[in-house]
Design a protein around this motif. Structure first.
Motif, PDB file in Angstrom:
ATOM      1  N   ILE A 207     -11.254   0.088  -0.863  1.00 35.09           N
ATOM      2  CA  ILE A 207     -12.368   1.241  -0.912  1.00 35.09           C
ATOM      3  C   ILE A 207     -12.696   1.901  -1.925  1.00 35.09           C
ATOM      4  CG2 ILE A 207     -12.604   3.654   0.060  1.00 35.09           C
ATOM      5  CD1 ILE A 207     -10.525   3.019   2.415  1.00 35.09           C
ATOM      6  N   ALA A 208     -11.901   1.810  -3.003  1.00 32.73           N
ATOM      7  CA  ALA A 208     -12.485   2.183  -4.231  1.00 32.73           C
ATOM      8  C   ALA A 208     -13.402   1.239  -4.918  1.00 32.73           C
ATOM      9  CB  ALA A 208     -10.838   2.248  -5.361  1.00 32.73           C
ATOM     10  N   ILE A 209     -12.924  -0.082  -4.707  1.00 31.99           N
ATOM     11  CA  ILE A 209     -14.025  -1.026  -5.181  1.00 31.99           C
ATOM     12  C   ILE A 209     -15.338  -0.856  -4.374  1.00 31.99           C
ATOM     13  CG2 ILE A 209     -14.484  -3.747  -5.353  1.00 31.99           C
ATOM     14  CD1 ILE A 209     -11.711  -3.931  -5.724  1.00 31.99           C
ATOM     15  N   LYS A 210     -15.332  -0.759  -3.253  1.00 31.62           N
ATOM     16  CA  LYS A 210     -16.654  -0.563  -2.592  1.00 31.62           C
ATOM     17  C   LYS A 210     -17.413   0.497  -2.879  1.00 31.62           C
ATOM     18  CE  LYS A 210     -18.326  -0.627   2.238  1.00 31.62           C
ATOM     19  NZ  LYS A 210     -19.069  -1.665   2.099  1.00 31.62           N
ATOM     20  N   LYS A 211     -16.666   1.724  -3.029  1.00 29.11           N
ATOM     21  CA  LYS A 211     -17.327   3.334  -3.470  1.00 29.11           C
ATOM     22  C   LYS A 211     -17.504   3.293  -4.909  1.00 29.11           C
ATOM     23  CE  LYS A 211     -16.199   5.449   0.851  1.00 29.11           C
ATOM     24  NZ  LYS A 211     -17.544   5.471   1.340  1.00 29.11           N
ATOM     25  N   HIS A 212     -16.980   2.342  -5.864  1.00 27.41           N
ATOM     26  CA  HIS A 212     -17.089   2.365  -7.366  1.00 27.41           C
ATOM     27  C   HIS A 212     -16.416   3.650  -7.818  1.00 27.41           C
ATOM     28  CE1 HIS A 212     -19.775  -0.908  -6.986  1.00 27.41           C
ATOM     29  NE2 HIS A 212     -20.535  -0.264  -6.093  1.00 27.41           N
ATOM     30  N   PHE A 213     -15.017   3.815  -7.357  1.00 28.06           N
ATOM     31  CA  PHE A 213     -14.562   4.878  -8.419  1.00 28.06           C
ATOM     32  C   PHE A 213     -12.994   4.199  -8.513  1.00 28.06           C
ATOM     33  CE2 PHE A 213     -13.059   5.621  -3.862  1.00 28.06           C
ATOM     34  CZ  PHE A 213     -11.998   5.848  -3.852  1.00 28.06           C
ATOM     35  N   GLN A 214     -12.369   4.878  -9.252  1.00 23.99           N
ATOM     36  CA  GLN A 214     -10.925   4.772  -9.658  1.00 23.99           C
ATOM     37  C   GLN A 214      -9.903   5.853  -9.501  1.00 23.99           C
ATOM     38  OE1 GLN A 214     -10.914   1.744 -13.503  1.00 23.99           O
ATOM     39  NE2 GLN A 214     -12.838   2.812 -13.886  1.00 23.99           N
ATOM     40  N   TYR A 215      -8.722   5.403  -9.337  1.00 23.73           N
ATOM     41  CA  TYR A 215      -7.572   6.488  -9.228  1.00 23.73           C
ATOM     42  C   TYR A 215      -6.387   5.887  -9.921  1.00 23.73           C
ATOM     43  CZ  TYR A 215      -6.056   3.123  -5.626  1.00 23.73           C
ATOM     44  OH  TYR A 215      -5.667   2.021  -4.982  1.00 23.73           O
ATOM     45  N   ARG A 216      -5.546   6.851 -10.249  1.00 24.67           N
ATOM     46  CA  ARG A 216      -4.238   6.767 -10.608  1.00 24.67           C
ATOM     47  C   ARG A 216      -3.225   7.222  -9.670  1.00 24.67           C
ATOM     48  NH1 ARG A 216      -6.060   9.570 -15.474  1.00 24.67           N
ATOM     49  NH2 ARG A 216      -6.253   8.153 -17.299  1.00 24.67           N
ATOM     50  N   ILE A 217      -2.074   6.132  -9.566  1.00 24.30           N
ATOM     51  CA  ILE A 217      -0.996   6.416  -8.475  1.00 24.30           C
ATOM     52  C   ILE A 217      -0.277   7.331  -9.174  1.00 24.30           C
ATOM     53  CG2 ILE A 217       1.035   5.479  -7.374  1.00 24.30           C
ATOM     54  CD1 ILE A 217      -0.699   2.947  -7.276  1.00 24.30           C
ATOM     55  N   GLN A 218       0.036   8.517  -8.753  1.00 24.54           N
ATOM     56  CA  GLN A 218       0.830   9.722  -9.253  1.00 24.54           C
ATOM     57  C   GLN A 218       2.373   9.701  -8.702  1.00 24.54           C
ATOM     58  OE1 GLN A 218      -2.043  10.513 -11.337  1.00 24.54           O
ATOM     59  NE2 GLN A 218      -0.801  12.498 -11.012  1.00 24.54           N
ATOM     60  N   LYS A 219       2.595   9.241  -7.420  1.00 19.62           N
ATOM     61  CA  LYS A 219       4.072   8.921  -7.064  1.00 19.62           C
ATOM     62  C   LYS A 219       3.903   7.632  -5.929  1.00 19.62           C
ATOM     63  CE  LYS A 219       7.963  11.157  -4.791  1.00 19.62           C
ATOM     64  NZ  LYS A 219       8.101  12.519  -4.110  1.00 19.62           N
ATOM     65  N   SER A 220       4.811   7.015  -5.880  1.00 22.05           N
ATOM     66  CA  SER A 220       4.832   5.787  -5.174  1.00 22.05           C
ATOM     67  C   SER A 220       6.332   5.477  -5.004  1.00 22.05           C
ATOM     68  CB  SER A 220       4.167   4.546  -5.577  1.00 22.05           C
ATOM     69  OG  SER A 220       4.322   3.559  -4.789  1.00 22.05           O
ATOM     70  N   CYS A 221       6.928   5.827  -3.681  1.00 21.91           N
ATOM     71  CA  CYS A 221       8.293   5.336  -3.554  1.00 21.91           C
ATOM     72  C   CYS A 221       8.411   5.192  -1.973  1.00 21.91           C
ATOM     73  CB  CYS A 221       9.135   6.496  -3.817  1.00 21.91           C
ATOM     74  SG  CYS A 221       8.915   7.996  -2.995  1.00 21.91           S
ATOM     75  N   SER A 222       9.549   4.983  -1.556  1.00 19.64           N
ATOM     76  CA  SER A 222       9.721   4.353  -0.308  1.00 19.64           C
ATOM     77  C   SER A 222       9.477   5.362   0.904  1.00 19.64           C
ATOM     78  CB  SER A 222      11.302   4.061   0.077  1.00 19.64           C
ATOM     79  OG  SER A 222      12.224   5.129  -0.220  1.00 19.64           O
ATOM     80  N   GLU A 223       9.481   6.796   0.318  1.00 15.22           N
ATOM     81  CA  GLU A 223       8.978   7.884   1.395  1.00 15.22           C
ATOM     82  C   GLU A 223       7.775   8.359   1.013  1.00 15.22           C
ATOM     83  OE1 GLU A 223      12.033  10.732   0.875  1.00 15.22           O
ATOM     84  OE2 GLU A 223      13.743   9.315   1.724  1.00 15.22           O
ATOM     85  N   ALA A 224       7.078   8.386  -0.054  1.00 15.16           N
ATOM     86  CA  ALA A 224       5.894   9.117  -0.460  1.00 15.16           C
ATOM     87  C   ALA A 224       5.014   8.081  -1.122  1.00 15.16           C
ATOM     88  CB  ALA A 224       6.113  10.289  -0.935  1.00 15.16           C
ATOM     89  N   PHE A 225       3.646   8.388  -1.064  1.00  7.68           N
ATOM     90  CA  PHE A 225       2.648   7.942  -1.792  1.00  7.68           C
ATOM     91  C   PHE A 225       1.486   8.991  -2.155  1.00  7.68           C
ATOM     92  CE2 PHE A 225      -1.448   5.900  -2.367  1.00  7.68           C
ATOM     93  CZ  PHE A 225      -1.302   4.980  -3.394  1.00  7.68           C
ATOM     94  N   TRP A 226       1.033   8.935  -3.267  1.00  7.77           N
ATOM     95  CA  TRP A 226       0.116  10.042  -3.717  1.00  7.77           C
ATOM     96  C   TRP A 226      -0.624   9.410  -4.777  1.00  7.77           C
ATOM     97  CZ3 TRP A 226       1.172  14.777  -7.360  1.00  7.77           C
ATOM     98  CH2 TRP A 226       0.174  15.500  -7.533  1.00  7.77           C
TER      99      TRP A 226
END
Length: 250
Positions: A25-44
């Motif tokens: 989706i980011a590639i299609k809409k031409h934006f970038q993001y950072r992953i703030q949190k990524s674990c077995s329980e949550a993703f931000w």
């Protein structure tokens, strides 16, 4: 099915699926993001611009690997300076998913230069040659299987080849760690045809242009029409005595 945009309460089968979809989706809409949190329980994930309001949060289910979107702000307020030609979300794995079908045909010559051009023309994203090469390798392995997987299946393939072609002779030589080292194959039809050929065998080898390298050995004769008649083949690491002995001792 391609998802144009995610929504609140969207459910993904696992975190990998969520990250992969979000990257496309980011590639299609031409934006970038950072992953703030990524674990077995949550993703931000949050927009690369600290002043932008775009973000997405998801949590896993306690009874499965599913991830559900619990918060999502879809509007971007970032400047165009953060929407450049080099998109950090265009990883080799994501790029490979765009062109996987190109490798269904084993004769495909879809090269990294073509991947670079198609990503630029179709998705507006710049890709380095190294990343395009890795994407090509991942796509081919996903469709055709990796070289390592193919070597594991080789004994089974040769066994079925002998059943389907009576008189065929095959052998696989392994090292001390049970890894592939040499292979020899002579089709039953070739061995039968040798009876009508001249009794002089010519052997030679040529290097293989593959990821694993190696050398292809061939034994040929001439038939009654002075045409080259293939008799047997072998594969090894180098053109050395041990490889030739494995290929010729039958």
């Amino acid at each position: 099915m391609e998802i144009e945009d995610i929504r609140l309460n969207y459910v993904f089968k696992n975190k990998t699926d969520l990250k992969h979809t979000l990257a496309k989706i980011a590639i299609k809409k031409h934006f970038q993001y950072r992953i703030q949190k990524s674990c077995s329980e949550a993703f931000w994930a949050k927009c690369i611009d600290e002043n932008c309001g775009w973000y997405v949060r998801a949590r896993s289910s306690k009874v499965s690997d599913y991830f559900r979107v619990i918060k999502y702000h879809k509007h971007h307020t970032c400047s165009l300076n953060h929407r450049n030609f080099e998109n950090r979300q265009a990883s080799a794995k994501v790029i490979s998913s765009y062109f996987k079908e190109k490798f269904r045909d084993p004769r495909s010559t879809y090269r990294p230069r073509k991947i670079i051009r198609d990503m630029r023309d179709e998705h507006g994203v710049g890709v380095t040659y190294n990343k395009a090469w890795r994407a090509k390798t991942l796509a081919a392995d996903d469709v055709r299987g990796s070289n390592e997987e193919s070597y594991v299946l080789l004994p089974s393939y040769l066994y079925m080849l002998q059943l389907a072609n009576p008189g065929t002779i095959t052998r696989v030589c392994k090292d001390e760690e049970n890894r592939f080292k040499y292979m020899f194959i002579a089709f039953g039809a070739s061995l039968d045809g040798w009876k009508q050929c001249r009794p002089v065998i010519v052997v030679d080898g040529t290097f293989l242009k593959t990821k694993c390298g190696g050398t292809l050995y061939a034994a040929c004769v001439k038939d009654g029409n002075n045409q080259i008649f293939p008799l047997a083949f072998g594969i090894g690491d180098l053109e050395n005595d041990n490889a030739w002995i494995c290929s010729l001792q039958d």
